[in-house]
Structures are given as C-alpha cells and as structure tokens.
Design an enzyme around this catalytic site. Structure first.
Site, PDB file in Angstrom:
ATOM      1  N   HIS A 266    -119.523  -5.090  78.134  1.00  0.00           N
ATOM      2  CA  HIS A 266    -119.053  -5.785  79.335  1.00  0.00           C
ATOM      3  C   HIS A 266    -118.297  -4.857  80.288  1.00  0.00           C
ATOM      4  CE1 HIS A 266    -118.142  -9.424  81.585  1.00  0.00           C
ATOM      5  NE2 HIS A 266    -116.967  -8.878  81.820  1.00  0.00           N
ATOM      6  N   ASP A 309    -103.249 -12.194  91.266  1.00  0.00           N
ATOM      7  CA  ASP A 309    -103.816 -13.530  91.420  1.00  0.00           C
ATOM      8  C   ASP A 309    -105.299 -13.326  91.702  1.00  0.00           C
ATOM      9  OD1 ASP A 309    -101.300 -14.558  91.159  1.00  0.00           O
ATOM     10  OD2 ASP A 309    -101.363 -15.765  92.985  1.00  0.00           O
ATOM     11  N   HIS A 339    -106.686 -16.012  81.404  1.00  0.00           N
ATOM     12  CA  HIS A 339    -107.847 -16.861  81.682  1.00  0.00           C
ATOM     13  C   HIS A 339    -109.087 -16.254  81.052  1.00  0.00           C
ATOM     14  CE1 HIS A 339    -107.923 -14.029  85.089  1.00  0.00           C
ATOM     15  NE2 HIS A 339    -109.221 -14.168  85.063  1.00  0.00           N
TER      16      HIS A 339
HETATM   17 FE   LIG Z   1    -110.367 -12.432  85.785  1.00  0.00          FE
END
Ligand SMILES: [Fe+2]
Length: 401
Positions: A266, A309, A339
């Site tokens: 990845h 962010d 996340h």
């Molecule tokens: Fe991200």
C-alpha cells in the site's frame, strides 16, 4: 506556473515604449507574487489599471464558523443539492475553513456572470465536478470540462461562462491564502517537473487566446479581500490587455492526466499529491491498479493523522453503490482521531486488482472549522459508523486514505 508563456503582443524589451495605433503608450503592469521574489508576468493594457471610476459599498462575504460542533469524524452529504445560488459568487457556500484554506461548494444556476471577479488575497483552485464552459480571464480564455482543476492565481481578474446543459454545474472551490504550487519534490533546480512526477508541463493548459475587450461602458469588478466583496467600477473592460508574458498565469490541469503511482504494498497518501501550499496539500485519487505483493492488502491501514485534518471530496466511482457516501460527499477526519476502513472492508479488499474511483483530498496542518452553511448537510450517523453494531450505515470509500 514554472515555465515561460506569452500571449498577444509585447514590446521587444520590457519597460520600454510600446505604443497603441493612436500613438499613446500601452499601460504596462507587473503582476508579481511574494514581493518581487515570486513568479511574475508583465501585462500591456489599453487603459491604466489604476483608473477606477467609482467604488461602491462593500458586501460582507466571510464564512461563519458553526458553534458547538463536537470533535468527531464528519460526513457532509451534498448529492441532492442542486443550485446553491444564482450566480458564481452568491452560489459559493463555504463548508470548511481555517487561516490557510477555505473549501466551498459552488453550484450556480446562471450561465454567465454580469460582473468580473478578483480574489485579492488568495489563489483559487476550482475543481469542475459537473459542467463545461470557458474561464475568461484578463490573460486569456481557458475552455474547461469535468475533472479540470482550474488554478487561478490571486489578483487575476476573471469570470465564468458555463455552457447550456441539462446538468447542474457543480464546482469545488479551494481558496488558498498562499501561492498554489506543484510539489517541490517533483521539480528540479530550474523549476521543471522531473521524470518521476505524476504529471508534467505538457498536461498543464494555459489560456488559449486573448480576446481584448475594447467596447465602452461601465464594468464592475468584485474584489474579495478581508471577508468582504469590494465593488470597483471602471469605464472600460478589465479584459483590455493586448499581450502579456511571464510565469504568472491561470491554467487548467485535468485529474485524468494525473498518472497514479503504485507499488507492491500500500502506497501512502503523498503519492496522490498534486498541489501544495502553505500548511495544506491537494491530492488526486484516480483509477489505478492495486498493490501486487502476493499478500498485499489493498485497503488502507488505520492511521492517526496527528497533525492533519483530512477532507475527501467524492467525485466518481463505485462508492456510489454504498449507502451514505455519494457523489459530492465530503468526509472530514480531524487530526488526533484515528481513521481507517469500515468493518469487513479490509478482508473484502484482498484480491481486488484495481479501483475506478476519483476523489479530491485536502489535507491541512491546522484544524478546519465547519461553517453554519455546512450544518444542513451533516450526517449525524457517520461518527459511529465503524461500530459493527452501531446504527451508522455510511461507508467511507474503502480504497481512499
Ligand atoms: Fe487518511
């Protein structure tokens, strides 16, 4: 931009006599950034650009920060929004902002602006989601279509003309309070994009022709500065240049001309980077082959953006088959909160060969604020949607970071 370009007529030597057919001098104007240290261009006008006929009352035009918003992952769902206003400026609704950048949705219903616009403080990147037409500027015309990033440096006077279409025009406007540049690591000492860059100068589309407007009549230029739209009137068109040259000009770059960088395992989000400015970057997610290590996991790993962010704007792709996230959705993942993929999607991604999704990402190094205009689009289920037993049914694009 980091290469020299010229349109129309310019004198043989800069800062020398260049005369109009009636014998009067053209008015030379240097437009330069970062004092005299950044990129610049020289424009030659029929009329002095200083000749204001009158100044109207300024209009407030600052985003309003929403109060009481909890720190949490957020989802703004805007797919069902058609027009957000009649004309280009009234239709611009800022969703998120800080001192470095403002991110707005802009779905104007009118075809053509009856005024001119200049952002005196910020570069603007207008991502065309839906719509075709022409970006008309004092430095020439740039035809545009879906997927174009239109990079408009500060102070360039311009207006949009949209083609008649059954589809609603949908634009994502990214306003940058520092110059928008290509990533520094992709440029050599001379400013040329290097061979390992995912795009090159050939992909950049500067203005194609200069249409010098000479007709009489009063023109309004709305100038954005310090949270207000200032009303400047002139007795001639601001599109009165007969020529210009230099390194400072608007241009288009289409997201489909971004060549993805892939690998055996990845690849991290910086491989998608397209532009950079002070304290934020813009990235393009485009169709690409997935990682080819025999045990690779195409879905991204969970990560904590400690200092960033992360805003994803969903453009096209199979995320449309999911409930919740759709065309025009924004997801916002604030710094400090981890996340990652939703339950089940990591296993489900194994063995997948490619993705057809398009998205635009804005990563900021300072916290973003949601605006009052964003609140009607807020999806209250999104923060809990990673809980397998939760009520949320939204899925962040599996293959985005
Ligand atoms: Fe991200």
């Amino acid at each position: 931009m980091a290469y020299y370009y010229k349109l129309g007529e310019v004198p043989h030597k800069r800062h020398t006599q260049f005369r109009q057919p009636d014998g009067s001098l053209y008015a030379e104007q240097l437009v330069g950034t970062l004092g005299f240290s950044g990129v610049s261009s020289l424009l030659y006008h029929i009329n002095p650009p200083t000749q204001i006929s009158r100044i109207g009352e300024p209009r407030p035009y600052a985003p309003k920060r929403a109060e009481g918003v909890k720190l949490a992952p957020q989802h703004l769902r805007t797919v069902e929004v058609n027009a957000t206003g009649p004309d280009y400026l009234s239709a611009r609704k800022t969703m998120l902002f800080n001192n470095d950048v403002a991110i707005s949705l802009c779905n104007p219903s009118e075809q053509e602006m009856d005024y001119y616009y200049k952002n005196a403080q910020a570069d603007e990147v207008v991502f065309v989601h839906d719509g075709t037409g022409d970006l008309l500027t004092q430095m020439g015309r740039i035809p545009f279509g879906p997927g174009d990033y239109l990079v408009i440096p500060r102070t360039v006077i311009h207006k949009f003309r949209f083609d008649k279409s059954e589809n609603q025009v949908r634009l994502l406007v990214i306003e940058s309070f520092s110059p928008i540049e290509t990533p520094r690591r992709y440029r050599n000492h001379f400013g040329q994009l290097l061979e390992h860059s995912p795009f090159c100068e050939r992909d950049m589309r500067p203005p194609v022709e200069l249409n010098t407007e000479t007709g009489p009549g009063e023109r309004l230029v709305q100038v954005k500065k310090e949270g207000e739209l200032h009303q400047f009137y002139y007795n001639f068109s601001p599109f009165d240049a007969v020529g210009w040259d230099g390194y400072f000009y608007p241009y288009a770059f289409n997201i489909k001309d971004f060549e993805p960088i892939t690998g055996r395992i990845h690849q991290p989000p910086p491989v998608h980077q397209t532009f950079e400015a002070h304290n934020f970057v813009i990235c393009s997610f485009v169709p690409r082959l997935f990682d080819y290590h025999p045990l690779s996991i195409p879905a991204p790993y969970n990560h904590s953006n400690v200092d960033s962010d992360e805003v994803l704007y969903y453009v096209e792709g199979n995320f449309m088959s999911r409930k919740g996230v759709d065309r025009g959705s924004f997801t916002i993942h604030p710094g400090g909160i981890p996340h990652g993929p939703h339950p089940g999607t990591v296993e489900a991604s194994i063995g997948k060969k490619e993705t057809e999704e398009y998205a635009v990402m804005v990563d900021t190094f300072k916290p973003l604020h949601l605006t009052v205009d964003a609140l009607p689009y807020l999806d209250e289920n999104y923060p809990m949607s990673w809980n397998e037993h939760g009520t949320g049914n939204v899925r962040k694009g599996d293959m985005f970071d």
